[in-house]
Design a protein around this motif. Structure first.
Motif, PDB file in Angstrom:
ATOM      1  N   GLY A 180      -1.602  -1.257   4.403  1.00  0.00           N
ATOM      2  CA  GLY A 180      -1.385  -0.255   5.451  1.00  0.00           C
ATOM      3  C   GLY A 180      -1.864  -0.727   6.800  1.00  0.00           C
ATOM      4  O   GLY A 180      -1.191  -0.542   7.815  1.00  0.00           O
ATOM      5  N   LEU A 235      -1.129   3.818  -2.965  1.00  0.00           N
ATOM      6  CA  LEU A 235      -0.515   4.609  -1.898  1.00  0.00           C
ATOM      7  C   LEU A 235      -1.558   5.384  -1.094  1.00  0.00           C
ATOM      8  O   LEU A 235      -1.414   5.543   0.122  1.00  0.00           O
ATOM      9  CB  LEU A 235       0.532   5.559  -2.475  1.00  0.00           C
ATOM     10  CG  LEU A 235       1.812   4.881  -2.975  1.00  0.00           C
ATOM     11  CD1 LEU A 235       2.680   5.886  -3.719  1.00  0.00           C
ATOM     12  CD2 LEU A 235       2.575   4.247  -1.842  1.00  0.00           C
ATOM     13  N   TRP A 274      -2.992   2.892   1.185  1.00  0.00           N
ATOM     14  CA  TRP A 274      -1.993   2.563   2.194  1.00  0.00           C
ATOM     15  C   TRP A 274      -1.963   3.633   3.282  1.00  0.00           C
ATOM     16  O   TRP A 274      -1.938   3.317   4.469  1.00  0.00           O
ATOM     17  CB  TRP A 274      -0.622   2.445   1.518  1.00  0.00           C
ATOM     18  CG  TRP A 274       0.473   2.095   2.478  1.00  0.00           C
ATOM     19  CD1 TRP A 274       0.834   0.856   2.911  1.00  0.00           C
ATOM     20  CD2 TRP A 274       1.349   3.023   3.133  1.00  0.00           C
ATOM     21  NE1 TRP A 274       1.873   0.964   3.791  1.00  0.00           N
ATOM     22  CE2 TRP A 274       2.221   2.273   3.944  1.00  0.00           C
ATOM     23  CE3 TRP A 274       1.478   4.404   3.097  1.00  0.00           C
ATOM     24  CZ2 TRP A 274       3.201   2.866   4.724  1.00  0.00           C
ATOM     25  CZ3 TRP A 274       2.458   4.994   3.878  1.00  0.00           C
ATOM     26  CH2 TRP A 274       3.307   4.230   4.677  1.00  0.00           C
ATOM     27  N   LYS A 301       5.425   0.951   2.441  1.00  0.00           N
ATOM     28  CA  LYS A 301       4.896   1.463   1.173  1.00  0.00           C
ATOM     29  C   LYS A 301       5.809   1.131  -0.001  1.00  0.00           C
ATOM     30  O   LYS A 301       5.397   1.221  -1.135  1.00  0.00           O
ATOM     31  CB  LYS A 301       4.636   2.967   1.251  1.00  0.00           C
ATOM     32  CG  LYS A 301       5.859   3.825   1.353  1.00  0.00           C
ATOM     33  CD  LYS A 301       5.450   5.277   1.393  1.00  0.00           C
ATOM     34  CE  LYS A 301       6.651   6.177   1.566  1.00  0.00           C
ATOM     35  NZ  LYS A 301       6.251   7.571   1.654  1.00  0.00           N
ATOM     36  N   CYS A 318       4.758  -1.653  -2.801  1.00  0.00           N
ATOM     37  CA  CYS A 318       3.702  -1.408  -3.778  1.00  0.00           C
ATOM     38  C   CYS A 318       3.946  -2.224  -5.042  1.00  0.00           C
ATOM     39  O   CYS A 318       4.995  -2.091  -5.677  1.00  0.00           O
ATOM     40  CB  CYS A 318       3.623   0.076  -4.123  1.00  0.00           C
ATOM     41  SG  CYS A 318       2.359   0.449  -5.352  1.00  0.00           S
TER      42      CYS A 318
END
Length: 58
Positions: free
Chosen positions: A20, A41, A44, A26, A29
């Motif tokens: 991030g 997540l 992130w 995203k 991942c």
């Protein structure tokens, strides 16, 4: 003294945070498991928020 491995969930969060802050998407991942993916997540999101608020420079 032996060095213990870090918890997998902590590692997923940390890697997501780094992604991030680095401005990666995203969709990049690497985790497919629900728990690991949600941790990644979450990291992130925090990394992106920090970058957008000016806490980190690229």
């Amino acid at each position: 003294m032996k060095r213990q491995k870090r918890d997998r969930m902590d590692r997923a969060f940390s890697k997501g945070f780094q992604a991030g802050v680095g401005g990666r998407s995203k969709e990049n991942c690497p985790y497919s498991g629900l728990d690991s993916r949600s941790q990644w997540l979450g990291g992130w999101r925090e990394g992106v928020d920090g970058r957008l608020n000016g806490l980190f420079n690229k």
